[in-house]
Design a protein around this motif. Structure first.
Motif, PDB file in Angstrom:
ATOM      1  N   PHE A  49       9.493  -0.727  -5.974  1.00 45.26           N
ATOM      2  CA  PHE A  49       8.912  -2.647  -5.313  1.00 45.26           C
ATOM      3  C   PHE A  49       9.080  -2.896  -6.714  1.00 45.26           C
ATOM      4  N   GLY A  50       9.582  -3.921  -6.045  1.00 41.35           N
ATOM      5  CA  GLY A  50       9.955  -4.869  -7.675  1.00 41.35           C
ATOM      6  C   GLY A  50       8.764  -5.964  -7.466  1.00 41.35           C
ATOM      7  N   LEU A  51       9.091  -6.581  -8.524  1.00 40.58           N
ATOM      8  CA  LEU A  51       7.669  -7.762  -8.426  1.00 40.58           C
ATOM      9  C   LEU A  51       8.560  -8.810  -9.600  1.00 40.58           C
ATOM     10  N   SER A  82      15.295  -2.233  -6.578  1.00 37.63           N
ATOM     11  CA  SER A  82      14.318  -1.961  -5.762  1.00 37.63           C
ATOM     12  C   SER A  82      14.583  -1.955  -3.947  1.00 37.63           C
ATOM     13  N   ASP A  83      13.798  -2.351  -3.655  1.00 42.17           N
ATOM     14  CA  ASP A  83      14.205  -2.177  -1.440  1.00 42.17           C
ATOM     15  C   ASP A  83      13.474  -2.731  -1.258  1.00 42.17           C
ATOM     16  N   ARG A  84      12.338  -3.356  -1.728  1.00 47.35           N
ATOM     17  CA  ARG A  84      11.772  -5.038  -1.765  1.00 47.35           C
ATOM     18  C   ARG A  84      11.287  -5.110  -2.217  1.00 47.35           C
ATOM     19  N   ILE A  85      10.961  -6.535  -2.251  1.00 46.57           N
ATOM     20  CA  ILE A  85      10.663  -7.258  -3.638  1.00 46.57           C
ATOM     21  C   ILE A  85       9.446  -8.303  -2.983  1.00 46.57           C
ATOM     22  N   PHE A 115       3.575   7.824  -8.995  1.00 48.99           N
ATOM     23  CA  PHE A 115       3.930   6.942  -9.134  1.00 48.99           C
ATOM     24  C   PHE A 115       3.477   6.005 -10.276  1.00 48.99           C
ATOM     25  N   ILE A 116       4.797   5.484 -10.286  1.00 46.28           N
ATOM     26  CA  ILE A 116       5.120   4.420 -11.784  1.00 46.28           C
ATOM     27  C   ILE A 116       5.217   3.272 -11.907  1.00 46.28           C
ATOM     28  N   LEU A 117       4.376   2.807 -12.600  1.00 49.51           N
ATOM     29  CA  LEU A 117       4.497   1.264 -13.317  1.00 49.51           C
ATOM     30  C   LEU A 117       5.756   0.804 -14.485  1.00 49.51           C
ATOM     31  N   THR A 168       7.480   7.090  -6.684  1.00 50.68           N
ATOM     32  CA  THR A 168       7.515   5.512  -6.623  1.00 50.68           C
ATOM     33  C   THR A 168       7.192   5.046  -7.502  1.00 50.68           C
ATOM     34  N   TYR A 169       8.489   4.067  -7.559  1.00 50.87           N
ATOM     35  CA  TYR A 169       8.080   2.877  -8.734  1.00 50.87           C
ATOM     36  C   TYR A 169       8.000   1.110  -8.054  1.00 50.87           C
ATOM     37  N   LEU A 170       6.798   1.029  -9.002  1.00 50.18           N
ATOM     38  CA  LEU A 170       6.586  -0.595  -9.301  1.00 50.18           C
ATOM     39  C   LEU A 170       7.698  -1.130 -10.419  1.00 50.18           C
ATOM     40  N   PHE A 171       8.180  -1.719 -10.351  1.00 50.77           N
ATOM     41  CA  PHE A 171       9.242  -2.678 -10.893  1.00 50.77           C
ATOM     42  C   PHE A 171       8.698  -3.989 -11.211  1.00 50.77           C
ATOM     43  N   ILE A 172       8.329  -4.089 -12.546  1.00 50.20           N
ATOM     44  CA  ILE A 172       8.115  -6.027 -13.120  1.00 50.20           C
ATOM     45  C   ILE A 172       8.645  -6.128 -13.295  1.00 50.20           C
TER      46      ILE A 172
END
Lengths: 682, 314
Positions: free
Chosen positions: A405-407, A583-586, A536-538, A568-572
């Motif tokens: 998930f991209g932020l 990212s798959d979703r942003i 999960f990795i931030l 699962t990534y949260l990619f900022i």
């Protein structure tokens, strides 16, 4: 156009504790009056030293010009006395820098620093200088210039300071402006504004610009000509269209391929240049690029290629002519570690995601429910109520298992705060965060520690996030020591396996962080993050500080690990094209609010919120022929302590109406799996 | 500004009250019986001792003694000397100007020499001038003041006859003691300013200034020094306190008047009210100096000023 600056065979050395190091070898380049020349290359290529050598600022850093000439308008700079140089600096040639925050003296007002340079070069009295300062600030797009003149650097935003810095550099009407990564420290929206300003002012003041950048997109947008440097040498010199059309040097080609663009195949493996740029103390013999070059031959190892004219440009490669055809089709690959270049993930690799019917998805991996984070401002014993900074304000979103998930958003949008709240590094002021269905907000210290082994983080600054006095084995071993009962030999085996899995030599476990390059350090950071096999990795700006070629390596590594370990990534990130690629979703954030959320492709193909559109328009395209389709966003992000009424973006929105000023828009579905908080989505 | 001032004042008062308690406790714990300051232990009868105890009030419970003492101190009644019944506070006030003059003179000496050499040393980093300055600084720190004081007397008073060796009348008598005390301070300040300057010189804004064509002299003395002084200032505040304490030794060496002299005499004679009085008085002065130093930040550093203004606004 006449030649303004002419550098011939410039060699620069530095006196260091390790002895005399050669930083520039045989650099030749010229800039014509009114021209924009971009100097590109990775960090360590000698771009900044070249610019400092022109200004002879290397004199203050133990640097010496040990060969060659630098002529500005016919005057030989290398032979000038200190006093003669001082008279030229700031007047005939001026410079702006990477970090506007640090480039002003913090204890003097902006005005006094601008006046100082005008008075220094005897171009007017203090009173005249004041008037000129106000005029320059206004011209640089700074509102209320009289008030800004009296302010201190700490009181202005980075973007405003860079404008002020430009104003100061132009104060004495220089013929050459050197801009050393002038937008690297700024948000992309502000970057677009600053680049536009530079273009306008160049016309107006008829000056030449030497723009140093690592961003090929910026080079494409700004440059008439581009000079590529590698390890203290010029390796290619061509017009922008020549260079992007058909790079002749394998290094240039590698650089161009490493960048993620908005039309690259998402999730594909990025071509990267293997290895890293050599240090000044260990420059290789022959062609300095040969250890990283897929086309290197015995000749390249032995003999250093001169900068020669090939097809109307200059390139320093023995095979420039032959390779040009092979390199030029934009699909060729420098080196891909034995794998095919653009390997899209096979459908089996990624977790298949069904398009969900609603904004909420059932049983999400991470469920963020109406989360808020307010920081109180000015705690006082006397004041009854305190105002607060609303860093994150009522954000809900779900992250699915196995996705990235991209932020995105400008600095101050609250994206990092949101990320840290998921890891419970910040306590939410309100709302709830559920990890695999369990609420994290009410956990006891012990329960939280147990949960944390599943949630890890990769940091922006790999060096700053490691104890410099610890060995790599201690750094990677620390999470194991905390969470796992292992004896020393088991731990050692695990650490070596981890190092290997991030592409480092297991024998390096006993080295210290400073012995590694930036990219290698980030690999260590990743090894530490995956040590406990988290789910999960931030990744907070995890690749922002890295050079493009290294950035590509790290992105590839992160994607490989995701598939292997089911992460699962949260990619900022603030680099939109990078976020899009991984990212798959942003989710797009603005001033603490989530304003848009969609699948990656959908978001970039059909951005609905005007903020998202502006962000996308701000991205510099690595294509010199391309005109900007839409304007970026005007102005800067307001203070989160006093967010605007209604839609928080209304102050900068091109499509603003009366309704936007009063009524706050809710997230609403605009298309299948695409939501935006805008009354009038595009 | 007013808000910050109030906050600092409140904390200063707390420190003063703390000092009040501490002084009482220390004096109480001192060995020896105050009664024998007045009575001769050889001839005193138990009745005389008991009578004297009652007269001094030392026979009462400790808390009662403390309330009496604290109440008096806070109202400006520092008690009377055990030796000659002289009120303590007027005596301190009469002698304080001489000590103040010495503290100010030695602080100025320390600051001027220290800052000047510190900047010089930083500019000429790792060259011979830097090495010489660092050696001088090391001497300054290492020399005990009573020794450097005697050395100065030998050279400038006995051999050269330039300045008087003792006394406290006129500025000439101030030169040698101020120099002797100031040298110690300057040794600290040299190191401090040198390190601080070296840090500032590596800041990016110094490159900006040079790229504007500003001369090195202005870059160093107008820009770098002002930034470098900010961290040095706190230490200078602490140092002034040290110098104040140093007057105890120096006033004795140079036979000067002053509260340092008073306290050393009083300690020898076990004249406890005087000891208490001087310590408490010095504590107040110390707190005041640090208050002034804190205030001076906002003059040098606009960031502090702005922070204060913002706090007030919100």
């Amino acid at each position: 156009m006449s030649t303004l600056l002419e550098i011939e065979n410039l060699t620069v050395q530095f006196n260091t504790a390790k002895g005399l190091l050669t930083a520039l070898s045989d650099v030749s380049l010229h800039i014509r009056a009114g021209e924009t020349v971009c100097l590109v290359g990775e960090s360590g290529s000698g771009k900044t030293i070249t610019s400092k050598s022109i200004m002879r600022l290397i004199d203050f850093e133990n640097g010496i010009v040990s060969g060659g000439t630098v002529k500005l308008d016919g005057d030989e700079l290398t032979a000038m006395s200190g006093r003669e140089l001082q008279n030229l600096r700031g007047k005939k040639m001026a410079m702006i820098f990477q970090e506007p925050m640090a480039a002003f003296d913090p204890v003097f007002t902006i005005g006094s620093q601008i006046i100082e340079v005008i008075v220094r070069h005897k171009l007017g009295s203090r009173k005249q200088a004041w008037a000129r300062g106000v005029e320059l600030l206004r011209r640089a797009g700074i509102p209320e210039p009289e008030a800004r003149m009296k302010q201190y650097p700490g009181e202005l935003s980075g973007g405003m300071l860079q404008r002020a810095m430009i104003a100061m550099a132009l104060a004495c009407g220089p013929e050459l402006l050197i801009a050393d990564e002038p937008t690297t420290a700024l948000d992309m929206t502000v970057q677009a504004q600053i680049l536009q300003l530079l273009k306008e002012l160049q016309q107006e003041f008829n000056m030449a610009i030497l723009l140093i950048t690592h961003d090929m997109g910026i080079a494409a947008e700004m440059a008439d000509r581009i000079i590529v440097m590698y390890a203290g040498k010029v390796v290619e010199q061509a017009t922008a269209s020549q260079l992007f059309g058909q790079p002749h040097h394998p290094y240039t080609k590698g650089l161009l391929q490493s960048i993620t663009t908005l039309d690259s195949i998402r999730k594909s493996r990025l071509p990267s240049i293997e290895g890293t740029i050599p240090g000044l103390a260990e420059l290789p013999e022959g062609c300095r690029f040969h250890p990283r070059c897929p086309h290197a031959t015995a000749k390249c190892v032995q003999e250093s290629p001169p900068l020669l004219k090939v097809n109307g440009r200059q390139a320093a490669c023995w095979y420039a002519g032959e390779l040009a055809g092979k390199l030029g089709d934009g699909q060729a690959v420098v080196q891909t570690n034995g794998q095919s270049a653009s390997r899209p993930c096979s459908p089996a690799d990624i977790v298949h995601l069904e398009p969900e019917p609603g904004y909420s998805i059932p049983s999400p991996f991470i469920d963020i429910i109406e989360v808020k984070k307010y920081y109180p401002l000015g705690r006082s014993i006397f004041a009854k109520h305190t105002s607060s900074i609303r860093a994150v304000d009522d954000v809900s979103l779900q992250i699915r298992r196995g996705e990235t998930f991209g932020l995105v958003g400008e600095s101050g949008s609250g994206k990092s705060t949101l990320g840290r709240m998921i890891l419970q590094l910040e306590q939410a002021t309100g709302g709830d965060i559920r990890f695999e269905g369990r609420s994290l907000t009410g956990l006891s210290e012990g329960e939280l520690q147990k949960t944390r082994r599943n949630m890890q983080m990769i940091f922006q600054d790999p060096y700053g996030s490691m104890n410099p006095r610890w060995k790599v084995s201690d750094i990677i071993g620390e999470p194991l020591r905390v969470h796992e009962a292992m004896n020393a030999s088991e731990k050692r085996i695990r650490i070596e396996a981890l190092l290997e899995s991030v592409g480092l030599n297991p024998k390096w476990a006993d080295r210290y962080p400073h012995e590694f390059s930036g990219g290698q350090r980030q690999r260590i950071g990743i090894a530490r993050a995956i040590a406990l096999r988290p789910s999960f990795i931030l990744a907070d700006e995890a690749v922002s500080a890295l050079d493009v070629s290294v950035q590509a390596q790290i992105i590839n590594l992160m994607q490989e690990l995701q598939q292997e370990l089911g992460l699962t990534y949260l990619f900022i990130g603030h680099g939109l094209h990078v976020v899009r690629h991984v990212s798959d979703r942003i989710g797009v954030m603005y001033l603490g609010k989530l304003v848009e959320i969609a699948d990656s492709e959908e978001l970039f193909a059909n951005p609905a919120h005007h903020y998202t559109r502006g962000l996308i328009a701000s991205i510099p395209w690595p294509d010199p022929g391309r005109e900007r389709i839409a304007a970026g966003i005007a102005g800067e992000i307001p203070s989160p302590s006093k967010p605007p009424s209604g839609c928080r973006f209304h102050t900068r929105c091109p499509a603003v109406t009366a309704r936007c000023r009063e009524e706050e828009p809710k997230l609403a579905q605009v298309r299948n799996s695409h939501w935006a908080a805008c009354h009038f989505p595009a | 500004m007013i808000r910050t001032l109030t906050a600092r004042l409140v904390s200063s008062i707390m420190v003063v009250l703390g000092a009040l308690v501490l002084v009482f406790v220390i004096v109480y714990l001192l060995p020896g019986d105050p009664v024998f300051t007045i009575l001769d232990p050889a001839t005193a009868t138990p009745e005389m001792i008991a009578g004297m105890r009652a007269q001094l009030g030392v026979d009462r419970p400790l808390y009662e003694q403390f309330w009496d003492y604290a109440g008096g101190m806070l109202q400006g009644d520092f008690g009377k000397s055990l030796l000659n019944d002289e009120p303590v506070l007027p005596k301190i006030i009469a002698h304080f100007p001489a000590t103040l003059a010495l503290t100010v003179a030695s602080s100025l000496t320390a600051a001027v020499i220290g800052i000047w050499l510190g900047v010089l040393s930083a500019i000429h980093r790792n060259r011979w001038l830097d090495v010489v300055v660092r050696i001088i600084g090391l001497f300054g720190i290492s020399m005990p003041t009573f020794w450097s004081g005697i050395l100065l007397i030998l050279i400038f008073s006995v051999n050269l006859g330039w300045f008087p060796a003792m006394g406290s009348d006129g500025w000439q008598t101030l030169v040698l003691p101020a120099l002797s005390l100031g040298l110690v301070g300057s040794g600290f300040i040299v190191r401090l300013v040198r390190n601080s300057m070296l840090e500032v010189i590596n800041e990016p804004f110094i490159v900006t200034l040079r790229s504007k064509g500003i001369s090195e002299r202005l870059v160093m003395y107008r820009h770098a020094l002002r930034n470098a002084l900010i961290p040095a200032l706190t230490m200078i505040g602490v140092l002034i306190g040290d110098l104040l304490a140093g007057t105890v030794v120096i006033e004795t060496v140079f036979s000067r008047q002053g509260i340092g002299r008073i306290i050393s005499d009083a300690l020898m004679a076990k004249d406890l009210p005087v000891v208490q009085g001087v310590i408490f008085f010095s504590a107040i002065i110390y707190v005041l100096i640090n208050l002034l130093v804190d205030m001076s930040y906002s003059i040098i550093d606009p960031r502090v000023r702005r922070l204060n203004a913002r706090r007030q606004a919100s």
